[in-house]
Design a protein around this motif. Structure first.
Motif, PDB file in Angstrom:
ATOM      1  N   ALA A 279       0.824  -1.216   0.000  1.00  0.00           N
ATOM      2  CA  ALA A 279       0.000   0.000   0.000  1.00  0.00           C
ATOM      3  C   ALA A 279       0.860   1.269   0.000  1.00  0.00           C
ATOM      4  O   ALA A 279       0.543   2.249  -0.671  1.00  0.00           O
ATOM      5  CB  ALA A 279      -0.933  -0.017   1.206  1.00  0.00           C
ATOM      6  N   THR A 280       1.986   1.246   0.735  1.00  0.00           N
ATOM      7  CA  THR A 280       2.848   2.436   0.808  1.00  0.00           C
ATOM      8  C   THR A 280       3.524   2.687  -0.540  1.00  0.00           C
ATOM      9  O   THR A 280       3.588   3.838  -1.004  1.00  0.00           O
ATOM     10  CB  THR A 280       3.919   2.236   1.903  1.00  0.00           C
ATOM     11  N   GLN A 281       4.012   1.622  -1.159  1.00  0.00           N
ATOM     12  CA  GLN A 281       4.653   1.787  -2.473  1.00  0.00           C
ATOM     13  C   GLN A 281       3.640   2.309  -3.498  1.00  0.00           C
ATOM     14  O   GLN A 281       3.944   3.201  -4.292  1.00  0.00           O
ATOM     15  CB  GLN A 281       5.203   0.443  -2.960  1.00  0.00           C
ATOM     16  N   GLN A 282       2.442   1.770  -3.460  1.00  0.00           N
ATOM     17  CA  GLN A 282       1.414   2.190  -4.410  1.00  0.00           C
ATOM     18  C   GLN A 282       1.064   3.672  -4.207  1.00  0.00           C
ATOM     19  O   GLN A 282       0.924   4.430  -5.158  1.00  0.00           O
ATOM     20  CB  GLN A 282       0.171   1.320  -4.218  1.00  0.00           C
ATOM     21  N   ARG A 283       0.995   4.078  -2.945  1.00  0.00           N
ATOM     22  CA  ARG A 283       0.682   5.477  -2.632  1.00  0.00           C
ATOM     23  C   ARG A 283       1.810   6.402  -3.101  1.00  0.00           C
ATOM     24  O   ARG A 283       1.577   7.412  -3.767  1.00  0.00           O
ATOM     25  CB  ARG A 283       0.483   5.606  -1.109  1.00  0.00           C
ATOM     26  N   ASP A 284       3.053   6.050  -2.784  1.00  0.00           N
ATOM     27  CA  ASP A 284       4.177   6.917  -3.135  1.00  0.00           C
ATOM     28  C   ASP A 284       4.390   6.982  -4.650  1.00  0.00           C
ATOM     29  O   ASP A 284       4.683   8.041  -5.206  1.00  0.00           O
ATOM     30  CB  ASP A 284       5.456   6.454  -2.425  1.00  0.00           C
ATOM     31  N   MET A 285       4.249   5.847  -5.313  1.00  0.00           N
ATOM     32  CA  MET A 285       4.399   5.825  -6.778  1.00  0.00           C
ATOM     33  C   MET A 285       3.277   6.640  -7.434  1.00  0.00           C
ATOM     34  O   MET A 285       3.504   7.371  -8.395  1.00  0.00           O
ATOM     35  CB  MET A 285       4.347   4.382  -7.300  1.00  0.00           C
ATOM     36  N   SER A 286       2.072   6.500  -6.918  1.00  0.00           N
ATOM     37  CA  SER A 286       0.939   7.273  -7.461  1.00  0.00           C
ATOM     38  C   SER A 286       1.196   8.766  -7.288  1.00  0.00           C
ATOM     39  O   SER A 286       0.977   9.568  -8.199  1.00  0.00           O
ATOM     40  CB  SER A 286      -0.369   6.924  -6.738  1.00  0.00           C
ATOM     41  N   HIS A 287       1.693   9.113  -6.121  1.00  0.00           N
ATOM     42  CA  HIS A 287       1.982  10.517  -5.838  1.00  0.00           C
ATOM     43  C   HIS A 287       3.052  11.040  -6.800  1.00  0.00           C
ATOM     44  O   HIS A 287       2.894  12.108  -7.403  1.00  0.00           O
ATOM     45  CB  HIS A 287       2.453  10.640  -4.384  1.00  0.00           C
ATOM     46  N   ALA A 288       4.127  10.264  -6.963  1.00  0.00           N
ATOM     47  CA  ALA A 288       5.235  10.697  -7.827  1.00  0.00           C
ATOM     48  C   ALA A 288       4.756  10.834  -9.275  1.00  0.00           C
ATOM     49  O   ALA A 288       5.122  11.785  -9.981  1.00  0.00           O
ATOM     50  CB  ALA A 288       6.380   9.685  -7.743  1.00  0.00           C
ATOM     51  N   TYR A 289       3.940   9.909  -9.710  1.00  0.00           N
ATOM     52  CA  TYR A 289       3.465   9.916 -11.101  1.00  0.00           C
ATOM     53  C   TYR A 289       2.529  11.107 -11.340  1.00  0.00           C
ATOM     54  O   TYR A 289       2.641  11.818 -12.330  1.00  0.00           O
ATOM     55  CB  TYR A 289       2.753   8.595 -11.391  1.00  0.00           C
ATOM     56  N   GLN A 290       1.611  11.324 -10.397  1.00  0.00           N
ATOM     57  CA  GLN A 290       0.696  12.469 -10.521  1.00  0.00           C
ATOM     58  C   GLN A 290       1.485  13.782 -10.524  1.00  0.00           C
ATOM     59  O   GLN A 290       1.203  14.688 -11.305  1.00  0.00           O
ATOM     60  CB  GLN A 290      -0.320  12.458  -9.376  1.00  0.00           C
ATOM     61  N   GLU A 291       2.501  13.857  -9.647  1.00  0.00           N
ATOM     62  CA  GLU A 291       3.324  15.073  -9.599  1.00  0.00           C
ATOM     63  C   GLU A 291       4.000  15.325 -10.941  1.00  0.00           C
ATOM     64  O   GLU A 291       4.095  16.460 -11.397  1.00  0.00           O
ATOM     65  CB  GLU A 291       4.412  14.972  -8.512  1.00  0.00           C
ATOM     66  N   ALA A 292       4.497  14.247 -11.566  1.00  0.00           N
ATOM     67  CA  ALA A 292       5.194  14.410 -12.844  1.00  0.00           C
ATOM     68  C   ALA A 292       4.231  14.952 -13.904  1.00  0.00           C
ATOM     69  O   ALA A 292       4.563  15.892 -14.639  1.00  0.00           O
ATOM     70  CB  ALA A 292       5.798  13.074 -13.287  1.00  0.00           C
ATOM     71  N   VAL A 293       3.021  14.390 -13.978  1.00  0.00           N
ATOM     72  CA  VAL A 293       2.043  14.858 -14.976  1.00  0.00           C
ATOM     73  C   VAL A 293       1.651  16.313 -14.685  1.00  0.00           C
ATOM     74  O   VAL A 293       1.665  17.175 -15.568  1.00  0.00           O
ATOM     75  CB  VAL A 293       0.785  13.947 -14.992  1.00  0.00           C
ATOM     76  N   VAL A 294       1.356  16.587 -13.418  1.00  0.00           N
ATOM     77  CA  VAL A 294       0.911  17.937 -13.040  1.00  0.00           C
ATOM     78  C   VAL A 294       2.035  18.956 -13.268  1.00  0.00           C
ATOM     79  O   VAL A 294       1.804  20.050 -13.790  1.00  0.00           O
ATOM     80  CB  VAL A 294       0.415  17.949 -11.573  1.00  0.00           C
ATOM     81  N   ASP A 295       3.266  18.589 -12.920  1.00  0.00           N
ATOM     82  CA  ASP A 295       4.420  19.469 -13.133  1.00  0.00           C
ATOM     83  C   ASP A 295       4.529  19.910 -14.587  1.00  0.00           C
ATOM     84  O   ASP A 295       4.752  21.082 -14.873  1.00  0.00           O
ATOM     85  CB  ASP A 295       5.714  18.700 -12.818  1.00  0.00           C
ATOM     86  N   VAL A 296       4.397  18.953 -15.487  1.00  0.00           N
ATOM     87  CA  VAL A 296       4.513  19.278 -16.909  1.00  0.00           C
ATOM     88  C   VAL A 296       3.392  20.234 -17.316  1.00  0.00           C
ATOM     89  O   VAL A 296       3.637  21.244 -17.983  1.00  0.00           O
ATOM     90  CB  VAL A 296       4.479  17.994 -17.777  1.00  0.00           C
ATOM     91  N   LEU A 297       2.176  19.954 -16.877  1.00  0.00           N
ATOM     92  CA  LEU A 297       1.045  20.824 -17.255  1.00  0.00           C
ATOM     93  C   LEU A 297       1.253  22.242 -16.715  1.00  0.00           C
ATOM     94  O   LEU A 297       1.048  23.232 -17.433  1.00  0.00           O
ATOM     95  CB  LEU A 297      -0.273  20.234 -16.727  1.00  0.00           C
ATOM     96  N   VAL A 298       1.702  22.346 -15.461  1.00  0.00           N
ATOM     97  CA  VAL A 298       1.893  23.671 -14.855  1.00  0.00           C
ATOM     98  C   VAL A 298       3.034  24.418 -15.556  1.00  0.00           C
ATOM     99  O   VAL A 298       2.903  25.598 -15.902  1.00  0.00           O
ATOM    100  CB  VAL A 298       2.166  23.541 -13.334  1.00  0.00           C
ATOM    101  N   GLN A 299       4.133  23.715 -15.779  1.00  0.00           N
ATOM    102  CA  GLN A 299       5.283  24.390 -16.410  1.00  0.00           C
ATOM    103  C   GLN A 299       4.965  24.845 -17.827  1.00  0.00           C
ATOM    104  O   GLN A 299       5.387  25.917 -18.257  1.00  0.00           O
ATOM    105  CB  GLN A 299       6.488  23.469 -16.406  1.00  0.00           C
ATOM    106  N   LYS A 300       4.219  24.041 -18.560  1.00  0.00           N
ATOM    107  CA  LYS A 300       3.850  24.443 -19.933  1.00  0.00           C
ATOM    108  C   LYS A 300       2.906  25.648 -19.899  1.00  0.00           C
ATOM    109  O   LYS A 300       2.987  26.538 -20.745  1.00  0.00           O
ATOM    110  CB  LYS A 300       3.180  23.274 -20.666  1.00  0.00           C
ATOM    111  N   LEU A 301       2.022  25.680 -18.909  1.00  0.00           N
ATOM    112  CA  LEU A 301       1.127  26.833 -18.788  1.00  0.00           C
ATOM    113  C   LEU A 301       1.912  28.104 -18.457  1.00  0.00           C
ATOM    114  O   LEU A 301       1.624  29.175 -18.971  1.00  0.00           O
ATOM    115  CB  LEU A 301       0.059  26.568 -17.725  1.00  0.00           C
ATOM    116  N   ARG A 302       2.918  27.968 -17.599  1.00  0.00           N
ATOM    117  CA  ARG A 302       3.769  29.134 -17.280  1.00  0.00           C
ATOM    118  C   ARG A 302       4.464  29.635 -18.536  1.00  0.00           C
ATOM    119  O   ARG A 302       4.522  30.836 -18.802  1.00  0.00           O
ATOM    120  CB  ARG A 302       4.835  28.744 -16.261  1.00  0.00           C
ATOM    121  N   ARG A 303       5.019  28.688 -19.281  1.00  0.00           N
ATOM    122  CA  ARG A 303       5.678  29.037 -20.531  1.00  0.00           C
ATOM    123  C   ARG A 303       4.717  29.754 -21.473  1.00  0.00           C
ATOM    124  O   ARG A 303       5.056  30.766 -22.080  1.00  0.00           O
ATOM    125  CB  ARG A 303       6.097  27.741 -21.229  1.00  0.00           C
ATOM    126  N   ALA A 304       3.526  29.196 -21.597  1.00  0.00           N
ATOM    127  CA  ALA A 304       2.530  29.773 -22.509  1.00  0.00           C
ATOM    128  C   ALA A 304       2.169  31.186 -22.058  1.00  0.00           C
ATOM    129  O   ALA A 304       2.024  32.097 -22.875  1.00  0.00           O
ATOM    130  CB  ALA A 304       1.292  28.887 -22.557  1.00  0.00           C
TER     131      ALA A 304
END
Ligand code: KG4
Ligand code: ZN
Length: 350
Positions: free
Chosen positions: A241-266
């Motif tokens: 459960a801990t690995q699944q939670r941490d991996m989910s968090h890391a993956y969501q952060e990566a997707v969200v990071d890209v969306l936020v950074q591209k919006l800043r650029r735009a």
């Protein structure tokens, strides 16, 4: 119900939601009925076109009737009937198109063909009629991920798009790797709560210093390698459960990071007064939090539509259809279903 009001019925069947809504005077949502096929497609972990169009066929008439009944409107009172005719799965689009054309013909109501992505962009006007323009728009769902600028109603410009997977698709595929249920976006959001990404190294694909395009397919492969190491012969580990939670968090952060950074650029490249989001991924709370707290993006008027206006719905179709109707952009009965989006400089009809 006074017939002096502009009453537009919007019909949406491009993907896995059968939806219809009535919008009055381009601002009041009188009804918004959505039937999601998520349960139907769960077993395949993705939308199966044939099953989707069959389900639309079964649902479309009761959904339209419900939308009219909830709004207290008779079909004959409608000013126009708007329908998504692109982009989407052609078999699905045809169901909505046939319903809309039939209503239009039987009741003598003008027909308006609408582009689904343009409808997502314009949905912000329902959420905030005083939207400051130009607006920067992120539209992210299972089928598309793109940055647009809304210069004025019916005038949009695409700034960037995904070169491979959509953001929602990346979340859906990532969830499958993490052993989480479909659809992946909400299940990753839930699983990620309280997670910790330290020690988990996932890329943020930016495609060069100025690019406003996206690429999410490498992220999913990076997650796969994180989980089981490179090489096809490695078995997939069962996560606790801990690995699944941490991996989910890391993956969501990566997707969200890209969306936020591209919006800043735009925002830097294309000065805008407001920021709007739409599409299923725009329901994500972490994305909303990150946008609200971003130093650059917080300077813009931020309009995050209510969740039911982010995922596919008929109200956004009715709104855009109403605007097009006023501009004389009505359609003939030969209006066709088109798989691809309109990427032109204007929200054209045909
Ligand atoms: O716009 P939408 O309902 O349908 C289309 O694809 O057009 O978007 C569905 C996508 C799916 O990929 C789903 O995983 C994602 O939106 N999604 C989310 C959330 N809710 C739905 N992604 C992140 N967080 C959410 N809360
Ligand atoms: Zn959509």
């Amino acid at each position: 119900m006074s017939t002096a009001r502009k009453l537009v019925l919007g019909i949406e069947t491009s993907c896995d939601e059968t939806a219809a809504a009535v919008v009055a005077d381009d601002r009041v949502v009188l009804s918004n009925v959505v039937h999601s096929q998520v349960k139907l497609h769960e077993r395949w972990r993705g939308v199966v076109p044939e099953a989707a169009s069959r389900s639309h066929t079964q649902r479309i008439l009761p959904i339209v009737d419900q939308a009219l009944a909830d709004a207290g409107v008779r079909a004959a009172d409608l000013t126009a009937v708007a329908v998504t005719h692109r982009p989407g799965m052609v078999g699905c689009l045809l169901v909505g198109l046939t319903a809309a054309k039939t209503l239009s013909w039987v009741h003598g109501i003008p027909l308006v063909g609408v582009d689904h992505v343009q409808a997502h962009i314009h949905a912000a006007l329902l959420a905030e009629p005083n939207l400051q323009l130009p607006a920067l728009a992120l539209i992210a769902s299972g089928g598309h991920t793109a940055l647009w600028q809304l210069e004025a109603p019916l005038r949009t410009r695409r700034l960037g798009t995904t070169r491979d997977d959509a953001a929602g698709e990346a979340l859906d595929k990532g969830a499958a790797l993490l052993g989480l249920p479909y659809p992946g976006g909400p299940s990753i959001e839930q699983a990620a709560l309280g997670g910790n990404a330290s020690g988990i190294d996932l890329p943020r694909p930016m495609l060069g210093p100025d690019s406003l395009d996206f690429s999410f397919s490498g992220l999913k492969t990076a997650l796969l390698y994180q989980l089981r190491g490179p090489g096809a012969e490695q078995p997939m580990p069962v996560l606790d459960a801990t690995q699944q939670r941490d991996m989910s968090h890391a993956y969501q952060e990566a997707v969200v990071d890209v969306l936020v950074q591209k919006l800043r650029r735009a925002a830097e490249q294309h000065p805008s007064r407001s920021l709007v989001i739409g599409g299923g991924v725009a329901r994500n709370k972490r994305l909303r939090e990150r946008l609200a707290s971003d130093r650059v993006l917080a300077r813009l008027q931020q309009v995050f539509p209510p969740l039911d206006l982010c995922s596919d719905n008929g109200a956004m179709v009715a709104l855009l259809g109403g605007l097009q109707f006023d501009a004389g952009m009505t359609s003939d009965f030969d209006l066709d279903a088109v798989a691809t989006a309109d990427t032109g400089s204007k929200a054209r009809v045909r």
